[in-house]
Design an enzyme around this catalytic site. Structure first.
Site, PDB file in Angstrom:
ATOM      1  N   HIS A  16       0.855  -1.189   0.000  1.00  0.00           N
ATOM      2  CA  HIS A  16       0.000   0.000   0.000  1.00  0.00           C
ATOM      3  C   HIS A  16       0.891   1.238   0.000  1.00  0.00           C
ATOM      4  O   HIS A  16       1.283   1.730   1.062  1.00  0.00           O
ATOM      5  CB  HIS A  16      -0.927  -0.034   1.226  1.00  0.00           C
ATOM      6  CG  HIS A  16      -1.910   1.092   1.303  1.00  0.00           C
ATOM      7  ND1 HIS A  16      -3.085   1.012   2.024  1.00  0.00           N
ATOM      8  CD2 HIS A  16      -1.911   2.333   0.767  1.00  0.00           C
ATOM      9  CE1 HIS A  16      -3.752   2.145   1.921  1.00  0.00           C
ATOM     10  NE2 HIS A  16      -3.050   2.982   1.164  1.00  0.00           N
ATOM     11  N   HIS A  18       1.238   4.874  -2.514  1.00  0.00           N
ATOM     12  CA  HIS A  18       0.812   5.654  -3.697  1.00  0.00           C
ATOM     13  C   HIS A  18       2.060   6.308  -4.258  1.00  0.00           C
ATOM     14  O   HIS A  18       2.734   7.064  -3.542  1.00  0.00           O
ATOM     15  CB  HIS A  18      -0.191   6.729  -3.298  1.00  0.00           C
ATOM     16  CG  HIS A  18      -1.409   6.162  -2.627  1.00  0.00           C
ATOM     17  ND1 HIS A  18      -2.603   5.959  -3.289  1.00  0.00           N
ATOM     18  CD2 HIS A  18      -1.612   5.739  -1.350  1.00  0.00           C
ATOM     19  CE1 HIS A  18      -3.485   5.445  -2.452  1.00  0.00           C
ATOM     20  NE2 HIS A  18      -2.913   5.299  -1.263  1.00  0.00           N
ATOM     21  N   HIS A 196      -9.568   1.008  -0.975  1.00  0.00           N
ATOM     22  CA  HIS A 196      -9.481   1.684   0.319  1.00  0.00           C
ATOM     23  C   HIS A 196     -10.867   1.628   0.949  1.00  0.00           C
ATOM     24  O   HIS A 196     -11.858   2.001   0.310  1.00  0.00           O
ATOM     25  CB  HIS A 196      -9.099   3.155   0.146  1.00  0.00           C
ATOM     26  CG  HIS A 196      -7.647   3.404  -0.159  1.00  0.00           C
ATOM     27  ND1 HIS A 196      -6.991   2.820  -1.196  1.00  0.00           N
ATOM     28  CD2 HIS A 196      -6.730   4.202   0.463  1.00  0.00           C
ATOM     29  CE1 HIS A 196      -5.731   3.240  -1.210  1.00  0.00           C
ATOM     30  NE2 HIS A 196      -5.546   4.087  -0.218  1.00  0.00           N
ATOM     31  N   GLU A 199     -10.989   3.579   6.332  1.00  0.00           N
ATOM     32  CA  GLU A 199      -9.928   4.479   6.813  1.00  0.00           C
ATOM     33  C   GLU A 199     -10.641   5.563   7.621  1.00  0.00           C
ATOM     34  O   GLU A 199     -10.533   5.627   8.831  1.00  0.00           O
ATOM     35  CB  GLU A 199      -9.158   5.067   5.622  1.00  0.00           C
ATOM     36  CG  GLU A 199      -8.071   6.070   6.009  1.00  0.00           C
ATOM     37  CD  GLU A 199      -7.402   6.739   4.794  1.00  0.00           C
ATOM     38  OE1 GLU A 199      -7.966   6.699   3.679  1.00  0.00           O
ATOM     39  OE2 GLU A 199      -6.317   7.345   4.982  1.00  0.00           O
ATOM     40  N   ASP A 277       1.865   4.059   2.700  1.00  0.00           N
ATOM     41  CA  ASP A 277       0.815   4.903   2.117  1.00  0.00           C
ATOM     42  C   ASP A 277       1.378   6.065   1.284  1.00  0.00           C
ATOM     43  O   ASP A 277       1.455   5.956   0.062  1.00  0.00           O
ATOM     44  CB  ASP A 277      -0.126   5.423   3.221  1.00  0.00           C
ATOM     45  CG  ASP A 277      -1.530   5.712   2.707  1.00  0.00           C
ATOM     46  OD1 ASP A 277      -1.812   5.424   1.529  1.00  0.00           O
ATOM     47  OD2 ASP A 277      -2.355   6.208   3.501  1.00  0.00           O
ATOM     48  N   ASP A 278       1.721   7.163   1.939  1.00  0.00           N
ATOM     49  CA  ASP A 278       2.260   8.343   1.241  1.00  0.00           C
ATOM     50  C   ASP A 278       3.471   8.836   2.041  1.00  0.00           C
ATOM     51  O   ASP A 278       3.419   9.855   2.736  1.00  0.00           O
ATOM     52  CB  ASP A 278       1.194   9.443   1.162  1.00  0.00           C
ATOM     53  CG  ASP A 278      -0.046   8.961   0.428  1.00  0.00           C
ATOM     54  OD1 ASP A 278      -0.032   8.923  -0.812  1.00  0.00           O
ATOM     55  OD2 ASP A 278      -1.022   8.571   1.106  1.00  0.00           O
TER      56      ASP A 278
HETATM   57  N1  HPA Z   1      -6.613   7.410   1.357  1.00  0.00           N
HETATM   58  C1  HPA Z   1      -7.310   7.699   0.275  1.00  0.00           C
HETATM   59  N2  HPA Z   1      -6.762   8.147  -0.837  1.00  0.00           N
HETATM   60  C2  HPA Z   1      -5.453   8.316  -0.868  1.00  0.00           C
HETATM   61  C3  HPA Z   1      -4.670   8.028   0.214  1.00  0.00           C
HETATM   62  C4  HPA Z   1      -5.286   7.546   1.392  1.00  0.00           C
HETATM   63  O1  HPA Z   1      -4.658   7.254   2.440  1.00  0.00           O
HETATM   64  N3  HPA Z   1      -3.403   8.305  -0.152  1.00  0.00           N
HETATM   65  C5  HPA Z   1      -3.423   8.716  -1.423  1.00  0.00           C
HETATM   66  N4  HPA Z   1      -4.670   8.725  -1.874  1.00  0.00           N
HETATM   67 ZN    ZN Z   2      -3.702   4.832   0.539  1.00  0.00          ZN
END
Ligand code: HPA
Ligand code: ZN
Length: 334
Positions: A16, A18, A196, A199, A277-278
């Site tokens: 996971h 991006h 997703h 969250e 994630d990011d």
């Molecule tokens: N959630 C939803 N969209 C996203 C995320 C995330 O954590 N990171 C990049 N796009």
């Molecule tokens: Zn994500």
């Protein structure tokens, strides 16, 4: 070996991440200059100060703005290559990377430009760093079903380079049901599916991802704990959750890392994995995530080992490849 030495040396898969979320400010400045695009920040420090998020949307606004400087195939290559170098440092030996084509095609960048740049970096990562990878194309859920169908159409000529489709962006108000038909078509075309869910959104969205989108994994899914029946289903089906601890902290999904439920989910028998994630926006790559939860939750070496093995088991590589990587993990404990 203490936990922190183990985290450094243990092989792991990332499931996971991006690619647009690995965009480091230094590289953003360099590419902006190369493409002669103005960005609203004077320095790397100023960019980093803007990374003060209070929820998912406040992050997404900045994340999409950053992606605006990506224009040429080389830009996408450089972005992905920089990420693979971080993987090498963290002993991430396999990665399944999300990309958001609509973020780029909506600005007039061709789908081919994006995928060709990313794919070339993936090939080089295997050849030069020994890191294997897959690409997963995400639909932006705040956009329409039509736009997702159009994106799926554009992906078809590149099917051999894209293992699956996913669903990201603003979760609340855009339930998985909105994309049921797109996902059905993607599956019919042979793509694997992830989404997703849970969250910021409620457990109902996780049920929909399972029942309507028939996903192979749930991305995040930390809110599943609110629904005992859902928990039982995840455990029974060995459904992987790709959990992102530093992301959850930065986007205020949890107040403090000591309150993160990843260890509890693991102990209850849910197939959880650790992911970044990011990482450029949330303060760390794979090992930083492992370190943060180990410090806050006192993970044992055994739990770290299980998380690493889970990452390979939940990945989209072949059974033989999984075994090779899991043997490498087990060999550390001989
Ligand atoms: N959630 C939803 N969209 C996203 C995320 C995330 O954590 N990171 C990049 N796009
Ligand atoms: Zn994500």
């Amino acid at each position: 070996m203490n936990q922190f030495d183990l985290i450094r040396v243990i092989p792991k898969a990332e499931l996971h991440v991006h690619i647009e979320g690995t965009f480091e400010p230094e590289l953003m400045f360099k590419i902006a200059q190369r493409n002669q695009i103005e960005i609203p920040y004077k320095s790397v420090d100023e960019i980093k100060q803007a990374y003060n998020f209070h929820n998912l949307q406040s992050f997404l606004d900045i994340y999409y703005a950053g992606a605006n400087v990506l224009i040429q195939e080389q830009d996408f290559y450089d972005l992905a290559w920089a990420y693979f170098e971080k993987c090498a440092e963290d002993n991430v030996v396999h990665s399944e990377i999300f990309f958001d084509p609509q973020t780029h095609t909506d600005r007039g960048v061709a789908f081919d430009t994006v995928i060709l740049g990313l794919k070339r970096a993936c090939d080089d990562a295997l050849e030069k760093l020994g890191i294997s990878s897959h690409l997963i194309m995400c639909f932006l859920r705040h956009l329409s079903e039509d736009s997702a169908f159009e994106t799926l159409k554009q992906a078809l000529p590149h099917k051999e380079h894209i293992i699956g489709v996913g669903l990201d962006s603003s979760e609340v108000g855009h339930p998985p049901a909105k994309f049921e038909r797109v996902f059905a078509q993607a599956k019919a075309e042979g793509f694997l599916t992830v989404a997703h869910a849970g969250e910021e959104g409620p457990p109902e969205y996780i049920w929909e991802a399972l029942d309507l989108l028939q996903v192979n994994r749930i991305d995040h899914g930390v809110r599943s704990e609110e629904d005992a029946q859902l928990m039982q289903r995840l455990i029974n089906e060995k459904m992987p959750l790709t959990v992102c601890p530093l992301s959850n902290l930065k986007l205020c999904v949890v107040e403090d890392m000591s309150q993160h439920n990843i260890r509890r989910l693991l102990q209850k028998g849910v197939h959880v994995t650790v992911n970044s994630d990011d990482p450029s926006y949330f303060g760390g790559y794979m090992n930083d995530n492992f370190i943060a939860i180990t410090q806050a939750l006192n993970l044992t070496n055994d739990e770290i080992k299980t998380l690493a093995i889970n990452s390979f088991e939940a990945s989209f590589i072949s059974t033989e490849q999984k075994k090779l990587y899991i043997d490498q993990v087990n060999n550390l404990f001989q």
